[in-house]
Design an enzyme around this catalytic site. Structure first.
Site, PDB file in Angstrom:
ATOM      1  CG  ASN A  76      -1.705   1.213   1.444  1.00  7.18           C
ATOM      2  OD1 ASN A  76      -1.787   2.061   0.545  1.00  7.18           O
ATOM      3  ND2 ASN A  76      -2.313   1.351   2.618  1.00  7.18           N
ATOM      4  CD1 TRP A  77       3.459   0.928  -2.931  1.00 11.85           C
ATOM      5  CD2 TRP A  77       3.618   2.199  -4.775  1.00 11.85           C
ATOM      6  NE1 TRP A  77       4.183   0.233  -3.869  1.00 11.85           N
ATOM      7  CE2 TRP A  77       4.294   0.980  -5.007  1.00 11.85           C
ATOM      8  CE3 TRP A  77       3.583   3.148  -5.798  1.00 11.85           C
ATOM      9  CZ2 TRP A  77       4.926   0.695  -6.220  1.00 11.85           C
ATOM     10  CZ3 TRP A  77       4.205   2.862  -7.014  1.00 11.85           C
ATOM     11  CH2 TRP A  77       4.874   1.654  -7.212  1.00 11.85           C
ATOM     12  CE  LYS A  78      -0.154   3.285   4.716  1.00 10.32           C
ATOM     13  NZ  LYS A  78      -0.160   3.417   6.170  1.00 10.32           N
TER      14      LYS A  78
ATOM     15  CG  HIS B  48      -5.914   2.012   5.154  1.00 14.03           C
ATOM     16  ND1 HIS B  48      -5.521   2.944   6.085  1.00 14.03           N
ATOM     17  CD2 HIS B  48      -4.882   1.146   5.018  1.00 14.03           C
ATOM     18  CE1 HIS B  48      -4.277   2.640   6.483  1.00 14.03           C
ATOM     19  NE2 HIS B  48      -3.879   1.560   5.848  1.00 14.03           N
TER      20      HIS B  48
ATOM     21  CD  GLU C  36      -2.957   5.542   6.759  1.00 13.07           C
ATOM     22  OE1 GLU C  36      -2.941   5.609   5.515  1.00 13.07           O
ATOM     23  OE2 GLU C  36      -2.017   5.057   7.422  1.00 13.07           O
TER      24      GLU C  36
ATOM     25  CD  GLU D 179      -3.581  -2.416   7.284  1.00  8.93           C
ATOM     26  OE1 GLU D 179      -2.446  -2.624   6.840  1.00  8.93           O
ATOM     27  OE2 GLU D 179      -4.243  -1.403   7.009  1.00  8.93           O
TER      28      GLU D 179
ATOM     29  N   GLY E 145       2.351   2.252  10.825  1.00  5.60           N
ATOM     30  CA  GLY E 145       3.347   3.309  10.710  1.00  5.60           C
ATOM     31  C   GLY E 145       4.040   3.671  12.006  1.00  5.60           C
TER      32      GLY E 145
ATOM     33  CB  SER F 286       4.875  -1.782  12.126  1.00  4.93           C
ATOM     34  OG  SER F 286       4.512  -0.427  12.371  1.00  4.93           O
TER      35      SER F 286
ATOM     36  N   GLY G  97       2.732  -1.108   4.293  1.00  7.10           N
ATOM     37  CA  GLY G  97       2.771   0.307   3.939  1.00  7.10           C
ATOM     38  C   GLY G  97       4.184   0.775   3.674  1.00  7.10           C
TER      39      GLY G  97
END
Ligand code: PGA
Length: 251
Positions: A12-14, A100, A102, A170, A176, A214, A235
């Site tokens: 997941n490159w965000k 997600h 976020e 997650e 992160g 992570s 990520g």
């Protein structure tokens, strides 16, 4: 229950990557996957929507899959700035991440919205990766399994099967942060998720359950070997070719 689950390693490159860097990253991953010649696992990368078509082109014929990070529930219409599942599919996507944490936090996405997005993915012929996970406060209150169950029941559409659903666990506090649950904690969460899924799908034993939060080249082997874990949603470490390939190798 069937247990023939091919591991899936998803990056997941965000909101990271401009054309030059992103294409170099995509090509590096594609080269590594080609060289490894894995038949027993799938590798997926989810770039920002702006790069999806170019990345899909860059990894063509390598076996690397490409996915979106989000989609709108509708196929088209007056939704300025949004991207539909059909548009992702049109760019070469096979999967889309929905719900997600976020997006749940930044954009107020509820379980109902996530479910509508998962249904939109099906409509477009994509496999949704439905994300769930508890916050630190929920974990400390001993509510982890209850939160996961409620999110699953609210976010997974009726009629899901192993072919049309991937679930990613997650923990919000692990994303992160460099912190991860212990292997037994991951296994307990995944066992509960599979148990809940047995009420929601016909073939829960075959649904792929990813762990995310992570994951890196050093901890992947241990985390991904936990019970009921069928791969990872990665990520930060997916932005480094060698580290992402090391995680895929560990799966
Ligand atoms: P992380 O992110 O690997 O950087 O913790 C995972 C994710 O948010 O999918």
């Amino acid at each position: 229950m069937a247990r023939s689950r091919q591991p899936l390693i998803a990056g997941n490159w965000k909101m990271n990557g401009l054309k030059a860097d992103a294409l170099a990253l995509a090509k590096g991953v594609a080269d590594g996957v080609r060289q490894a010649g894995w038949q027993d696992r799938a590798v997926l990368i989810c770039p920002p929507a702006t790069l999806l078509a170019a990345v899909a082109d860059a990894v063509k014929s390598s076996g690397v899959l490409v996915g979106g990070q989000n989609c709108h529930a509708k196929a088209s219409g007056a939704h300025t700035g949004d991207v539909s599942a059909e548009m992702l599919r049109d760019c070469g996507a096979s999967h889309v991440i929905v719900g997600h944490s976020e997006r749940r936090a930044d954009c107020g996405e509820t379980d109902g919205i996530v479910r509508a997005k998962a249904e939109a993915a099906w409509r477009a012929g994509l496999v949704p990766i439905v994300c769930i996970g508890e916050t630190l406060a929920e974990r400390e209150a001993g509510r982890t399994l209850a939160v996961l169950e409620a999110q699953l029941r609210g976010s997974v559409p009726l009629g899901a099967t192993a072919a049309t659903l991937v679930v990613a666990y997650e923990p919000v506090w692990a994303i992160g942060t460099g912190k991860t649950p212990t292997t037994p904690e991951v296994a307990a969460a995944h066992a509960h998720i599979r148990q809940v899924l047995s009420n929601l799908t016909a073939d829960a034993g075959s649904v792929r359950l990813l762990y995310g939060g992570s994951v890196n080249g050093r901890n992947a082997a241990e985390l991904l070997a936990a019970g009921d874990v069928d791969g990872g949603l990665v990520g930060g470490a997916s932005l480094k070719i060698d580290e992402f390939l090391a995680i895929a190798k560990a799966a």
